[in-house]
Motif scaffolding. Structure first.
Motif, short mmCIF file in Angstrom:
data_model
loop_
_atom_site.label_atom_id
_atom_site.label_comp_id
_atom_site.label_asym_id
_atom_site.label_seq_id
_atom_site.Cartn_x
_atom_site.Cartn_y
_atom_site.Cartn_z
N ALA A 9 0.84 -1.20 0.00
CA ALA A 9 0.00 0.00 0.00
C ALA A 9 0.87 1.25 0.00
N TYR A 17 3.13 7.88 -10.95
CA TYR A 17 3.37 6.52 -10.50
C TYR A 17 4.36 5.84 -11.43
N THR A 56 5.07 2.11 -12.48
CA THR A 56 4.39 0.82 -12.33
C THR A 56 5.20 -0.31 -12.95
N TRP A 88 -2.16 -0.74 -15.87
CA TRP A 88 -3.16 -0.55 -14.83
C TRP A 88 -4.33 -1.49 -15.08
N PRO A 117 -7.82 -1.89 -13.22
CA PRO A 117 -8.68 -1.41 -12.14
C PRO A 117 -9.39 -2.52 -11.38
N GLU A 118 -9.64 -3.64 -12.02
CA GLU A 118 -10.31 -4.75 -11.32
C GLU A 118 -9.44 -5.37 -10.23
N HIS A 119 -8.15 -5.04 -10.23
CA HIS A 119 -7.24 -5.56 -9.21
C HIS A 119 -6.88 -4.53 -8.15
N GLU A 120 -7.44 -3.33 -8.26
CA GLU A 120 -7.17 -2.29 -7.27
C GLU A 120 -7.85 -2.60 -5.95
N ARG A 121 -7.20 -2.23 -4.86
CA ARG A 121 -7.77 -2.34 -3.53
C ARG A 121 -7.49 -1.03 -2.82
N CYS A 122 -8.28 -0.70 -1.80
CA CYS A 122 -8.10 0.57 -1.10
C CYS A 122 -8.29 0.36 0.40
N LYS A 146 -13.01 6.70 -4.68
CA LYS A 146 -12.42 5.40 -4.36
C LYS A 146 -11.85 5.40 -2.94
N ASP A 147 -11.11 6.44 -2.58
CA ASP A 147 -10.51 6.50 -1.25
C ASP A 147 -11.55 6.64 -0.15
#
Length: 71
Positions: free
Chosen positions: A7, A21, A23, A27, A29-34, A57-58
């Motif tokens: 994180a 960023y 990387t 990117w 988005p289906e693998h993003e977590r918050c 999102k945050d």
């Protein structure tokens, strides 16, 4: 130094900031977590002068203890 899969977070204290960023892949988005920015388990002493302006999102972040963990 950032590590892949960890994180990260930041707080902008100026009127304007540009953030880039680096990387390791495209990117997805289906693998993003918050994780919640104000999670009590993290206890980050953010130097705030009022309520933060969060992205949608945050604002929907989950608690660290409930975060999905990957092997």
């Amino acid at each position: 130094m950032d590590s892949e899969g960890f994180a990260h977070g930041f707080l902008v204290l100026s009127e304007f900031a540009e953030f880039l960023y680096k990387t390791t892949d495209y990117w997805a988005p289906e693998h993003e977590r918050c994780i919640r920015w104000d999670d009590a388990d993290l206890a980050i002493p953010w130097p705030l002068a009022g309520e933060p302006a969060l992205s949608a999102k945050d604002a929907q972040g989950t608690a660290l203890g409930a975060a999905e963990v990957f092997p």
